[in-house]
Design a protein around this motif. Structure first.
Motif, PDB file in Angstrom:
ATOM      1  N   UNK A  99       0.792  -1.471  -0.146  1.00 18.64           N
ATOM      2  CA  UNK A  99      -0.519  -0.019   0.535  1.00 18.64           C
ATOM      3  C   UNK A  99       1.110   1.381  -0.151  1.00 18.64           C
ATOM      4  N   UNK A 100       0.589   2.275  -0.547  1.00 21.59           N
ATOM      5  CA  UNK A 100       0.870   3.855  -0.992  1.00 21.59           C
ATOM      6  C   UNK A 100       2.750   3.629  -1.256  1.00 21.59           C
ATOM      7  N   UNK A 101       2.282   2.491  -2.556  1.00 22.78           N
ATOM      8  CA  UNK A 101       4.267   1.657  -2.506  1.00 22.78           C
ATOM      9  C   UNK A 101       5.198   1.490  -1.216  1.00 22.78           C
ATOM     10  N   UNK A 102       4.955   1.138  -0.954  1.00 20.73           N
ATOM     11  CA  UNK A 102       5.704   0.182   0.749  1.00 20.73           C
ATOM     12  C   UNK A 102       4.537  -1.152   1.004  1.00 20.73           C
ATOM     13  N   UNK A 103       5.988  -2.397   1.402  1.00 21.34           N
ATOM     14  CA  UNK A 103       5.270  -3.707   1.819  1.00 21.34           C
ATOM     15  C   UNK A 103       5.567  -3.454   2.672  1.00 21.34           C
ATOM     16  N   UNK A 104       3.899  -4.370   3.288  1.00 18.25           N
ATOM     17  CA  UNK A 104       3.573  -5.138   5.124  1.00 18.25           C
ATOM     18  C   UNK A 104       4.569  -6.357   4.973  1.00 18.25           C
ATOM     19  N   UNK A 105       5.035  -6.898   6.532  1.00 23.69           N
ATOM     20  CA  UNK A 105       5.989  -8.420   5.794  1.00 23.69           C
ATOM     21  C   UNK A 105       5.917  -9.301   6.899  1.00 23.69           C
TER      22      UNK A 105
END
Length: 272
Positions: A99-105
């Motif tokens: 989202x918003x060009x960034x990852x969560x993992x």
């Protein structure tokens, strides 16, 4: 090359991480005997998309699903299928969102009904080792400090620490520098600085640290067939200290667990 994030970028990454955390919370209520991992995968994909994000794993390196679902002796990268979970199983659910060009993992290993006492202890130790490692992720320390802390904590209790699979930097790409092994030597490796964001993820086996891979090209198993546990958080260095971007709060709410384990990693320094 390590990509340093601004406070504003870290807050965007927190949004992505929290979508994953909330997804795991939704799944926590659904993990029970009789459910299939494909059913859980569908729930996760719908939830992520409904919250304005894209599944981070789907299509990444040609992975076919939203979740990595790894039961029992599977360490990581298990592919969802139609096999129902059974009483006494454990299952690592690893989830990503963009989202918003960034990852969560972010990952959590769940118990399916009542599990064996020695397996419960493996899960407990692995999750504790995650926070042991996070404490070492601070400005001035090095990659080896985190790995050493996790390795010593787990091996001193008789568990095997997987060598071939590691945590990693996180940002506009799912996998950035630096690699974050769960073993190592103090004072070795790249130095941590303000604005770094990493995914720390102990993968700990009840028996040997050795692993093998299935012919599907993805699924990693313990070499001796004994259970493996996997927990993962996204962490930034803010004001020189580790700041959690992800949370197990939603999992704990679903499972009725009370915990203050994350409190020391919450600085409440959101960008204005």
């Amino acid at each position: 090359m390590i990509k340093i994030k601004t406070l504003e970028e870290i807050e965007l990454m927190r949004e992505s991480a929290l979508i994953v955390s909330k997804t795991l919370g939704v799944l926590a209520a659904e993990v029970k005997p009789g459910v299939t991992t494909l059913q859980l995968d569908k729930i996760a994909e719908e939830f992520i998309r409904d919250h304005g994000a894209e599944p981070g794993f789907l299509g990444l390196y040609d992975f076919p699903n939203t979740l990595c679902m790894s039961p029992n002796a599977q360490v990581v990268h298990g592919i969802p299928n139609d096999t129902p979970l059974e009483e006494g199983d454990i299952i690592s659910i690893d989830c990503g969102a963009l989202k918003n060009g960034f990852y969560g993992d972010h990952a959590y290993t769940f118990e399916v009904g009542e599990v064996a006492a020695e397996t419960k202890e493996l899960l407990k130790t692995t999750k504790e080792s995650l926070y042991v490692g996070i404490r070492e992720f601070r400005a001035g320390n090095r990659v080896g400090d985190v790995g050493y802390a996790i390795q010593q904590y787990c091996e001193s209790r008789g568990y095997g620490v997987v060598r071939e699979l590691v945590g990693h930097g996180l940002g506009r790409k799912m996998h950035e520098d630096p690699e974050m092994p769960n073993y190592g030597r103090r004072g070795r490796g790249k130095k941590f600085v303000e604005g770094m964001v990493v995914a720390i993820e102990p993968m700990i086996n009840l028996g040997t640290h050795r692993i093998k891979q299935l012919r599907d090209g993805w699924t990693i198993l313990t070499a001796d067939g004994k259970p493996s546990a996997h927990f993962e958080h996204d962490v930034a260095i803010v004001n020189g200290k580790p700041e959690l971007l992800s949370t197990f709060k939603y999992v704990y709410e679903a499972l009725g667990i009370e915990s203050n384990e994350e409190d020391e990693f919450r600085q409440k320094v959101a960008a204005s």
